[in-house]
Design an enzyme around this catalytic site. Structure first.
Site, short mmCIF file in Angstrom:
data_model
loop_
_atom_site.label_atom_id
_atom_site.label_comp_id
_atom_site.label_asym_id
_atom_site.label_seq_id
_atom_site.Cartn_x
_atom_site.Cartn_y
_atom_site.Cartn_z
N SER A 1 0.85 -1.19 0.00
CA SER A 1 0.00 0.00 0.00
C SER A 1 0.89 1.24 0.00
O SER A 1 2.03 1.18 0.46
CB SER A 1 -0.88 0.01 1.25
N TYR B 1 -2.69 -0.91 10.19
CA TYR B 1 -2.61 -1.16 8.75
C TYR B 1 -1.27 -0.67 8.19
O TYR B 1 -0.59 -1.39 7.46
CB TYR B 1 -3.78 -0.47 8.05
#
Length: 197
Positions: free
Chosen positions: A106, A119
């Site tokens: 990401s 995350y």
């Protein structure tokens, strides 16, 4: 692969209609035995393993002091451990012919993001694991690459909007404001990049 047998079966049948050979192997990516079986059954069904794409992921909107132990542990179980288990099973299966492992990381692994501490930490781990594996296995003909997309219009992103009390439309609008193209990516765009890898 996935945890939802009904969704997986629907997708398998949809893709088979286009003439592709598709198998669906249900299970939980956080179980190392499932990941070993996933690679074995793939080879049994398709003959060999040329590419593994690790795309399972979860995200909780929380700062460090808001993140529960359960959220932290689940984030790492899915985003890091599951990816590790698949890679560990895939590398020996690819040694004879070579192959490619694509790990979906990401942009949060590179820049961080507000209210996504678990995350961001997990995707940073994914990026570093990918870099280490790329160095370890390049001479075996196994390429290991990471794809680091920003926001992608997926059920996970839309679930994040719900968790934040936003409508889908408002969430997509706010996400798009942070992107130079003024829109979020589509799953097809990420898939095209994975196929290029």
């Amino acid at each position: 692969a996935g945890r939802d047998p009904q969704r997986g079966s629907r997708l398998r049948e949809q893709l088979r209609e286009s003439g592709r050979k598709i198998e669906f192997i249900p299970g939980d990516i956080t179980d190392p035995a499932y990941c070993d079986a996933l690679v074995r059954e793939t080879i049994s069904a398709l003959g060999h393993l040329d590419i593994a794409v690790n795309s399972a992921g979860v995200a909780y909107h929380a700062t460090v002091d808001e993140t529960t132990d359960e959220q932290w542990q689940n984030t790492f179980a899915v985003n890091v451990n599951g990816m590790f288990y698949v890679c560990r099973a895939a590398v020996p299966a690819m040694r004879e012919r070579g192959g490619v492992i694509v790990n979906i990381a990401s942009d949060a692994a590179l820049t961080g993001s507000r209210h996504l501490v678990a995350y961001c930490a997990s995707k940073g781990a994914v990026l570093q694991m990918t870099r280490a594996m790329a160095l370890d296995h390049a001479r075996e003909g196994i390429r290991v690459v990471a794809v680091c997309p920003g926001d992608v219009d997926t059920p996970m992103l839309r679930g994040e909007f719900r968790d934040l009390g936003l409508s889908t439309e408002e969430g997509l609008r706010q996400s798009a404001e942070r992107v130079p193209l003024n829109r979020v990516a589509t799953p097809e765009e990420v898939a095209d990049l994975v196929l290029y890898s």
